[in-house]
Design an enzyme around this catalytic site. Structure first.
Site: not given
Ligand SMILES: Nc1ncnc2c1ncn2[C@@H]1O[C@H](COP(=O)(O)OS(=O)(=O)O)[C@@H](OP(=O)(O)O)[C@H]1O
Ligand SMILES: Nc1ncnc2c1ncn2[C@@H]1O[C@H](COP(=O)(O)OP(=O)(O)O)[C@@H](O)[C@H]1O
Length: 207
Positions: A38, A41, A43-44, A70, A84, A87, A110-111
């Site tokens: 999610l 969660s 990932k980055s 993106r 998606r 992507n 997210i995939s």
């Molecule tokens: N509708 C919707 N649903 C989910 N996420 C959204 C949406 N709109 C924008 N974002 C932003 O786009 C990031 C996810 O891009 P992805 O390429 O990983 O998505 S996917 O795998 O194609 O579902 C995601 O980044 P992460 O928070 O790092 O997961 C969001 O910042």
């Molecule tokens: N292992 C961890 N422990 C505590 N905080 C975390 C951890 N991993 C990520 N976070 C925090 O959670 C938030 C989301 O992390 P991020 O890596 O951006 O998630 P995603 O790429 O899945 O959207 C950020 O503010 C990050 O600092």
């Protein structure tokens, strides 16, 4: 000569330097570490911490982050089911090239759809697609909400947000699962350590 998709009369060009030669040069084995989960969660965070840890061990990795891609390669795509899927297909193909180049390719997206992740697995050599599931509860991701997107999604200002009004299908047979222990999320270093341990055990960190 063959036809692939819309392309006809195309040929496969072989070069004299092969994957094994590149792996020997780099002293590692090419693979794809595919991080799914999610938004929020971690990932980055895992991708960058793992990249840093591998770099410190003189191992060459490269991060393909969904958000970043993106901004360029996938800037023509939105968040519909079809977009998606496209992507993930594109990133899977790019990841395959990086793995063939001998790199440890870290893809963090997210995939959300199982069949799309399975398609990526299907185009890679046996055992070289390593699926990492960030198994964090939605409540935790939503509480973190670093970009404020869950808040907007709950307010109906973003439609089709994963976990809110668009599905996330967890893996059934992933290689690595990252989850909370006694309600506590492992630290970024511990998460990366779990993946490095797997890569070490399976021999990817040696030629
Ligand atoms: N509708 C919707 N649903 C989910 N996420 C959204 C949406 N709109 C924008 N974002 C932003 O786009 C990031 C996810 O891009 P992805 O390429 O990983 O998505 S996917 O795998 O194609 O579902 C995601 O980044 P992460 O928070 O790092 O997961 C969001 O910042
Ligand atoms: N292992 C961890 N422990 C505590 N905080 C975390 C951890 N991993 C990520 N976070 C925090 O959670 C938030 C989301 O992390 P991020 O890596 O951006 O998630 P995603 O790429 O899945 O959207 C950020 O503010 C990050 O600092």
């Amino acid at each position: 000569m063959s036809a692939v998709g819309k392309s006809t009369n195309i040929f496969w060009q072989e070069c004299s330097v092969g994957k094994l030669d590149r792996q020997k040069l780099l002293k590692q084995k090419g693979c794809v570490v595919w991080i799914t989960g999610l938004s929020g969660s971690g990932k980055s965070t895992l991708a960058c911490t793992l990249d840093q840890e591998l770099y410190s061990r003189s191992k060459l990795a490269y991060v393909l982050d969904g958000d970043n891609l993106r901004h360029g390669l996938n800037k023509d795509l939105g968040f519909s089911t079809e977009d998606r899927t496209e992507n993930i297909r594109r990133v899977g193909e790019v990841a395959k090239l990086f793995a063939d180049a001998g790199l440890i390719c870290i893809a963090s997206l997210i995939s959300p759809y199982r069949k799309d992740r399975d398609s990526c697995r299907g185009i890679l050599p046996e055992s070289s697609f390593i699926e990492v599931f960030m198994n964090m509860p939605l409540e935790l991701c939503e509480a973190r909400d670093p970009k404020g997107l869950y808040k907007l999604a709950r307010a109906g200002k973003i439609k089709g947000f994963t976990g809110i009004d668009d599905p996330y299908e967890p893996p059934l047979n992933c290689e690595i699962e990252i989850k909370q222990e006694n309600g506590v999320c492992p630290s970024p270093n511990a998460m990366a350590g779990q993946v490095v341990g797997y890569l070490e055990d399976k021999g990817f960190l040696h030629e």
